[in-house]
Design an enzyme around this catalytic site. Structure first.
Site, PDB file in Angstrom:
ATOM      1  N   ASP A 105       0.832  -1.210   0.000  1.00 14.08           N
ATOM      2  CA  ASP A 105       0.000   0.000   0.000  1.00 14.08           C
ATOM      3  C   ASP A 105       0.864   1.257   0.000  1.00 14.08           C
ATOM      4  O   ASP A 105       1.844   1.353   0.751  1.00 14.08           O
ATOM      5  CB  ASP A 105      -0.868   0.050   1.256  1.00 14.08           C
ATOM      6  CG  ASP A 105      -1.791  -1.145   1.416  1.00 14.08           C
ATOM      7  OD1 ASP A 105      -1.404  -2.251   1.012  1.00 14.08           O
ATOM      8  OD2 ASP A 105      -2.885  -0.972   1.973  1.00 14.08           O
ATOM      9  N   ASN A 166      -8.313  -2.897  -2.301  1.00 12.19           N
ATOM     10  CA  ASN A 166      -9.700  -2.662  -1.936  1.00 12.19           C
ATOM     11  C   ASN A 166     -10.083  -1.190  -2.046  1.00 12.19           C
ATOM     12  O   ASN A 166     -11.266  -0.855  -2.213  1.00 12.19           O
ATOM     13  CB  ASN A 166      -9.978  -3.171  -0.518  1.00 12.19           C
ATOM     14  CG  ASN A 166      -9.217  -2.415   0.549  1.00 12.19           C
ATOM     15  OD1 ASN A 166      -7.988  -2.352   0.519  1.00 12.19           O
ATOM     16  ND2 ASN A 166      -9.927  -1.844   1.517  1.00 12.19           N
ATOM     17  N   HIS A 167      -9.105  -0.285  -1.991  1.00  9.41           N
ATOM     18  CA  HIS A 167      -9.427   1.136  -2.121  1.00  9.41           C
ATOM     19  C   HIS A 167      -9.631   1.560  -3.571  1.00  9.41           C
ATOM     20  O   HIS A 167     -10.093   2.697  -3.810  1.00  9.41           O
ATOM     21  CB  HIS A 167      -8.350   1.992  -1.452  1.00  9.41           C
ATOM     22  CG  HIS A 167      -8.557   2.109   0.026  1.00  9.41           C
ATOM     23  ND1 HIS A 167      -9.188   3.189   0.615  1.00  9.41           N
ATOM     24  CD2 HIS A 167      -8.258   1.256   1.028  1.00  9.41           C
ATOM     25  CE1 HIS A 167      -9.246   3.001   1.919  1.00  9.41           C
ATOM     26  NE2 HIS A 167      -8.691   1.833   2.202  1.00  9.41           N
ATOM     27  N   HIS A 218      -3.645  -8.296  -3.038  1.00  7.54           N
ATOM     28  CA  HIS A 218      -3.772  -7.252  -2.024  1.00  7.54           C
ATOM     29  C   HIS A 218      -4.210  -7.810  -0.667  1.00  7.54           C
ATOM     30  O   HIS A 218      -3.567  -7.563   0.352  1.00  7.54           O
ATOM     31  CB  HIS A 218      -4.759  -6.183  -2.485  1.00  7.54           C
ATOM     32  CG  HIS A 218      -4.878  -5.059  -1.514  1.00  7.54           C
ATOM     33  ND1 HIS A 218      -3.881  -4.127  -1.338  1.00  7.54           N
ATOM     34  CD2 HIS A 218      -5.857  -4.714  -0.639  1.00  7.54           C
ATOM     35  CE1 HIS A 218      -4.238  -3.259  -0.406  1.00  7.54           C
ATOM     36  NE2 HIS A 218      -5.434  -3.605   0.036  1.00  7.54           N
TER      37      HIS A 218
END
Length: 435
Positions: A105, A166-167, A218
């Site tokens: 991330d 997920n973002h 991820h």
């Protein structure tokens, strides 16, 4: 017109943290697409230095004066066209002598990404990069960060691989700041630019297999069983508000196969938390645990928890040696006393007979904005996988670039929940913000 990155801008690219007392250099020229149509290393380097300069010397809403919306949309579309052609599960097969850098991330921390690229060595015929999602949200420069990585993808499509986090979804970007960031920076053109980014998110692959022995995704592991909602859950869905209502028949959960991952439908903005295709949601949202087996991820309300036995099964079944996932920063691990903290930017969560499960987080001093004065002061990290076996990760921890340029958050960090927990699933279903 002079290409971006000439003169003083090059110095900014080489040193991402010039003294704030220095006089502002001359503004870079407006970024234009190269005349020949193909991106070059000099153009991408110039883009990096221009984005860095703008973050330090321009108000957020003046960015279009240097980076026109037409240029932004062209770059996003060019990258999306490449990403769309890639499968859900990308096979990254390094050439002889090539190493592979894996990045976790980064969450809009542009200056740390610029440092990381330089520190690890830029993408090249000698060095492949795999970025493991979550490029936007929580930080002030998600748009700039994502554009820089998309430019590298367009320049070197076979040496740069961008996976989805997920973002990279409508739900998360509406809650954690990226949507508002785009609207603030591009105003009237904001809705159109934002839609282009959302379409690009749909095209991002879900996972890679590196050198035949390293799986990266991820969140991580995914189920294979198709779980259909019961009549009871259909009736409850309308009133479901929080994680307490998240129910799945655990007896129906089994570990998914790579073939099922390849066949999953990834082109959905907000992966389903129930229904016929749960694989994208699992890949993006799941977390490891020290408890054996597969179970619903009650804390997040989406995805799975999996234990060391499942890591062993996944590695053995697929003849793999490592799983590298991301998804959890220091704030998430602060609440999970069963697992190690992530202060150095990485943890080894499972060490089993067949190999290891690693969590990798590449955003140092995260989150950029937080309500409390006491910070985690975590390092970020990246992993280098060297030939010939690629299964012995070399960890590189690094501190945040300081000082960061002054910036305002694009979300209410005092009101928004931490660590993506307790999702408002009704909002995810409808594609609207919970705020």
């Amino acid at each position: 017109m002079e290409q971006p990155g000439a003169g003083a801008a090059d110095a900014v690219a080489m040193d991402p943290s010039p003294s704030p007392s220095m006089a502002a250099p001359q503004a870079p020229p407006v970024v234009e697409w190269p005349e020949g149509g193909a991106l070059t290393r000099d153009w991408v380097a110039g883009l990096a230095s221009t984005l860095d300069w703008c973050s330090r010397h321009l108000p957020a809403d003046r960015l279009p004066a240097v980076l026109p919306p037409a240029l932004v949309q062209r770059l996003v579309l060019a990258a999306a066209a490449i990403l769309h052609r890639e499968p859900n599960l990308v096979r990254v097969d390094p050439r002889p002598g090539q190493s592979v850098v894996v990045v976790g991330d980064v969450h809009g921390q542009l200056h740390d990404v610029i440092f990381l690229l330089r520190d690890a060595g830029f993408p090249s015929e000698e060095r492949v990069f795999v970025f493991n999602g979550d490029y936007v949200d929580r930080g002030a420069w998600g748009l700039e960060t994502l554009l820089l990585l998309l430019a590298w993808k367009v320049l070197l499509p076979n040496c740069v691989f961008l996976l989805r986090g997920n973002h990279e979804s409508k739900y998360c970007t509406s809650v954690y700041g990226f949507e508002k960031e785009v609207m603030t920076k591009y105003k009237d053109q904001g809705p159109q630019v934002y839609r282009k980014f959302l379409r690009c998110f749909e095209d991002l692959p879900l996972a890679t297999i590196i050198a035949g022995c390293v799986y990266t995704a991820h969140g991580g592991i995914f189920r294979g069983t198709i779980v259909l909602p019961s009549k009871r859950s259909k009736k409850a869905k309308k009133g479901r508000k929080n994680k307490a209502d998240f129910t799945v028949d655990t007896m129906s959960i089994r570990l998914g196969s790579l073939d099922e991952l390849l066949k999953a439908r990834r082109t959905v903005l907000d992966p389903p938390w129930e229904g016929q295709n749960l694989i994208p949601g699992d890949v993006l949202w799941s977390d490891p645990s020290l408890q054996m087996g597969l179970s619903p991820n009650q804390e997040r309300g989406i995805g799975l928890l999996w234990g060391p036995d499942i890591t062993q099964q996944f590695l053995r079944t697929n003849n793999l040696k490592l799983i590298i996932r991301s998804h959890e920063g220091p704030d998430a691990r602060d609440k999970r006393h069963d697992l190690l903290r992530i202060d150095k930017g990485y943890t080894i969560d499972h060490d089993v007979e067949c190999g290891k499960l690693i969590t990798l987080f590449s955003a140092p001093d995260y989150p950029q904005f937080q309500a409390s004065e006491e910070r985690y002061n975590n390092c970020g990290a990246y992993i280098v996988l060297h030939p010939p076996d690629f299964a012995s990760p070399v960890f590189h921890s690094f501190e945040a670039v300081k000082p960061r340029p002054p910036a305002h958050p694009f979300y209410d960090f005092e009101e928004v929940i931490d660590s993506d927990e307790e999702l408002n699933l009704d909002a995810m279903d409808s594609g609207t913000s919970s705020q």
